[in-house]
Scaffold this active site. Structure first.
Site, PDB file in Angstrom:
ATOM      1  N   HIS A 102      97.242  32.307  32.508  1.00 51.26           N
ATOM      2  CA  HIS A 102      98.623  32.191  32.973  1.00 51.26           C
ATOM      3  C   HIS A 102      99.045  33.371  33.835  1.00 51.26           C
ATOM      4  CE1 HIS A 102      98.579  29.206  29.762  1.00 51.26           C
ATOM      5  NE2 HIS A 102      99.635  28.684  30.327  1.00 51.26           N
ATOM      6  N   GLU A 149     101.411  18.989  33.298  1.00 50.24           N
ATOM      7  CA  GLU A 149     101.128  20.383  32.971  1.00 50.24           C
ATOM      8  C   GLU A 149      99.664  20.690  33.222  1.00 50.24           C
ATOM      9  OE1 GLU A 149     101.031  23.482  29.207  1.00 50.24           O
ATOM     10  OE2 GLU A 149     102.241  21.678  29.066  1.00 50.24           O
ATOM     11  N   LYS A 184     114.318  10.954  14.584  1.00 49.27           N
ATOM     12  CA  LYS A 184     114.217  11.786  15.802  1.00 49.27           C
ATOM     13  C   LYS A 184     114.686  13.215  15.565  1.00 49.27           C
ATOM     14  CE  LYS A 184     114.579   7.815  18.882  1.00 49.27           C
ATOM     15  NZ  LYS A 184     114.608   6.774  17.852  1.00 49.27           N
ATOM     16  N   ASP A 219     107.722   5.724  21.417  1.00 53.53           N
ATOM     17  CA  ASP A 219     109.097   6.203  21.554  1.00 53.53           C
ATOM     18  C   ASP A 219     109.053   7.709  21.817  1.00 53.53           C
ATOM     19  OD1 ASP A 219     111.734   6.967  21.323  1.00 53.53           O
ATOM     20  OD2 ASP A 219     112.156   5.664  19.619  1.00 53.53           O
TER      21      ASP A 219
END
Length: 787
Positions: free
Chosen positions: A387, A88, A223, A297
């Site tokens: 942007h 990004e 998660k 992770d």
């Protein structure tokens, strides 16, 4: 009914290079594609057992460095530079800006408040009474449960047992301290050992014997974002805090403490309305980038990014805090064992045992840096500006690599190579140039072919085939350049951004995509003799395609290519060759600029009145650069440039009375070279060509090729050489004093305009030559006798 058959992935369970290669060939056959980029990687397949199954290939993610960020924490002190793995654009720059602000404000204070990992098995019983009795049994046997943990792990420590009875089901949330491991696998093994003991202990009890058991009942929050994890903790519970004074907020974040506080409170109301868990601006971005770089992770980014940002007024500045209640990080086990991820951890001082707390504090500090930078960008309008895209009223079918065919090239080459046949073409990857304008456009989203692309052609001339190496230069629209530069200007605060929006059209960018094409089409002998050979021009306004086919310059044919940072290579004969090369162009069009302008080759040509009208932009840039680069634009330089801007109306009018000509207007070692055979000048990138003082090209050349230690004798030598050469070609007498005055005006213009833009770019993308060139320009101005 016929049973379906499917191909089976080969080498299941095998972690060998041969098995990996077999799987890749199988994938190629299945996809019908060569998958050329998925060749052998740098990871030994034998090392990946326990990390991945059916290993086939690797995907590289670029890593950028942000920082340094000054820490004063419980586990980390001193400056830290963070490796961020991301694709990004602007993320690393935004984190770096936040880190700079925090560091200038005194640094970030960080602490790990707690660390735990959870697993929550579920038990089902005959009725609610039995379920309740089981919760009592757990409380009475907690010490025995702790003993079971030690049988499977030296590192896990059971710190809490929380039963949650829901009807006849009991979810048991076991919380473990896992030291330096993230702990998911460790806690699963420990929980299984506990549950084995529970099941064995209750197997013969008619009241407490479970009817259902699952190792996970979905209450642990693994998660997932959960309110329970936010309150009770899962992973590291870590906090970060910093103070930013008003001056730092203004200088680095380009906003005010009041604006940040107001934006925070407004955003907090919206977060409540949306039902957001916690409150953060952008923490997930930096957490994900650090997770990928350090082998964490990645699936835990979701819960780890749940954060609570706080901003409040404090001592004429702001106090900002960040709480990450569920940060799942480890420095041993899992992906941290992989070589490259291990190296990233080592660079952070976080590899191996004893460092999980340090890593957690680093993540929290940089998450706070990004949140503050992004909040400031939104507050000051930089977020929207950064942007922005070029608005198009219709869909555009841009030029794509597949469009670069032998047929297209045959048509383009026909005027230059009549009768030749193009039998093959190979398009190479884009070559990174040294142009600041190209770099600015490259920071935006690329949706069409742009830049310099090598082309390898095979051409048949009727008798034999030969190779023809070319380069295709595909130009962005002038409006695309304006938008791209607006993104850079937006990072310099409201004043620069707004001034750029108002005066960008007066800076010479307008018609830049057409100008170079028109000049090559004009077939000017004096320009063709010093430019790369042009084999064809392609223009399709409907597709926004503007391209040149040029000879490919290589270091075997030219010297001094891309040497803006190497003034020592430009010995006197080299500078003389460049002066001698550009002088015939200057002489040919000297005092004949009306004819030049009438032909329309140059498009819009800004004059002195336009430069003067944009004074607000030059002053905003000067003030910004003085604040950002006080070692370059010191107090004396700032006063000098401000005086030039204030008095521009006078000296620009005097400049207008001097002889003008066609000039390159970007004549520096970034855009010129010398042919090895005879040191003939090669000048490329003519998109800024315009009508101006011939001394302008000489001034820019000398600012790059000389140093701040240049002598008056050196300057006089090149001034006189250029004057005599131009006068000889033009067939006129040129007064030496007037010529010297014109050179002084050219240097003044460079200092006030072009070099201010260079310094702005240098703030956000390092241009090593800029400080030296700026100092050399001031020195040359002093040598001309200017105050």
């Amino acid at each position: 009914m016929t049973e379906a058959t499917f191909d089976v992935i080969p080498g299941r369970g095998l972690h060998t290079e041969a098995a990996r290669a077999d799987r890749l060939e199988w994938l190629r056959a299945q996809s019908g594609s060569a998958l050329a980029s998925l060749g052998p990687g740098r990871i030994d397949a034998r090392t990946l057992a326990g990390n991945i199954e059916n290993f086939t290939a690797t995907v590289e993610i670029p890593v950028g460095l942000a920082g340094p960020l000054l820490f004063d924490g419980g586990n980390v002190q001193g400056p830290i530079v963070a490796p961020l793995a991301t694709t990004e654009g602007a993320l690393v720059a935004s984190v770096a800006r936040g880190a700079r602000a925090i560091t200038l404000g005194g640094g970030v204070r960080t602490h790990v408040l707690a660390q735990r990992m959870t697993r929550a098995p579920v038990y089902g019983f005959a009725d609610t009474a039995a379920a309740y009795a089981f919760t009592r049994w757990l409380a009475e046997n907690t010490s025995q449960l702790r003993q079971r943990v030690g049988l499977v792990s030296r590192h896990a420590n059971l710190v809490d047992v929380q039963p949650f009875q829901i009807g006849r089901y009991v979810h048991v949330r076991f919380a473990f301290e896992t030291r330096d491991a993230a702990g998911q696998n460790m806690t699963t093994a420990a929980t299984w050992s506990i549950c084995t003991f529970i099941n064995d202990s209750l197997a013969d009890d008619p009241l407490l014997k479970p009817e259902l058991f699952q190792i996970e009942g979905n209450l642990s929050g693994d998660k997932k974002v959960t309110q329970l994890s936010m309150i009770d903790g899962r992973g590291a519970r870590v906090t970060a805090e910093c103070f930013l004074d008003r001056a730092t907020v203004a200088a680095v974040l380009k906003t005010t403490p009041e604006a940040l506080d107001r934006a925070y409170r407004v955003g907090l109301l919206a977060a409540l309305q949306a039902g957001m868990h916690g409150y953060t601006v952008n923490a997930a971005n930096v957490i994900a980038a650090l997770f990928v770089a350090t082998g964490q992770d990645i699936a835990c980014v979701h819960e780890s990014s749940t954060a609570i940002l706080g901003i409040e007024p404090h001592d004429d500045g702001i106090l900002a805090t960040m709480l990450l209640p569920n940060l799942i990080v480890g420095t041993v086990g899992g992906g941290t064992r992989l070589t490259q991820q291990r190296d990233m951890l080592t660079a952070l001082g976080c590899a191996g045992e004893g460092n999980a707390g340090r890593l957690a504090e680093i993540v929290a500090g940089f998450a706070l840096a990004l949140d503050l930078s992004t909040a400031a960008a939104i507050t000051s309008g930089q977020f929207a500006d950064a942007h922005q895209r070029l608005g198009r009223p219709r869909e555009v079918r841009w030029l794509r690599p597949a469009d670069v065919t032998t047929g297209l090239l045959q048509t383009l080459l026909a005027p230059a190579l009549p009768g030749a046949q193009v039998t093959s073409v190979t398009l190479g990857p884009a070559v990174q140039g040294s142009g600041i304008i190209t770099d600015a456009v490259a920071t935006g989203e690329q949706r069409k072919l742009l830049g310099v692309l090598p082309l390898d052609l095979i051409v048949h001339d009727g008798r034999s085939e030969r190779e023809l190496p070319l380069m295709a230069k595909l130009k962005p629209l002038d409006d695309e350049v304006v938008v791209a530069m607006a993104r850079v200007a937006s990072l310099c605060g409201d004043r620069v951004a707004q001034a750029w929006q108002r005066f960008a059209g007066l800076t010479g960018i307008k018609d830049a995509h057409l100008r170079e094409l028109a000049l090559y089409r004009a077939d000017l002998p004096e320009l063709a003799s010093i430019s790369p050979r042009c084999y064809g021009v392609f223009e399709d306004a409907g597709r926004e395609a503007y391209a040149l086919l040029l000879e490919r310059l290589t270091r075997t044919e030219v010297v001094l290519l891309d040497t803006a940072d190497r003034p020592e290579l430009w010995a006197t004969p080299m500078v003389e060759a460049a002066v001698d090369g550009i002088a015939p162009l200057h002489g040919r069009w000297l005092n004949d600029t009306d004819a030049l302008l009438d032909r329309g080759w140059l498009g819009f040509v800004p004059g002195s009145e336009h430069v003067e009208k944009a004074a607000e932009l030059w002053q905003a840039l000067c003030d910004f650069n003085a604040a950002e680069h006080p070692d370059v634009v010191d107090a004396g330089a700032h006063r000098q440039i401000t005086m030039l801007i204030d008095e521009a109306g006078g000296w620009l009018r005097e400049q207008d009375a001097l002889p003008k000509t066609l000039i390159h207007n970007d004549f520096s070692p970034r855009n010129i070279a010398l042919r090895r055979n005879g040191l003939g000048l090669v000048a490329f990138d003519w998109e800024l060509a315009t009508v101006g003082l011939p001394q302008r090209d000489l001034a820019e050349l000398l600012c790059f090729t000389l140093t701040p230690q240049a002598t008056s004798e050196q300057l006089e030598h090149y001034l006189e050489r250029h004057r005599r050469k131009v006068a000889g070609v033009a067939g006129v007498d040129l007064d030496p004093g007037q010529w010297r005055r014109g050179f002084r005006f050219a240097v003044q213009d460079l200092l006030m305009t072009r070099l201010q833009l260079y310094l702005m770019f240098h703030t956000h993308r390092e241009q090593p030559f800029v400080p030296r060139v700026f100092r050399t320009a001031r020195h040359l101005l002093q040598l001309t006798g200017d105050r």
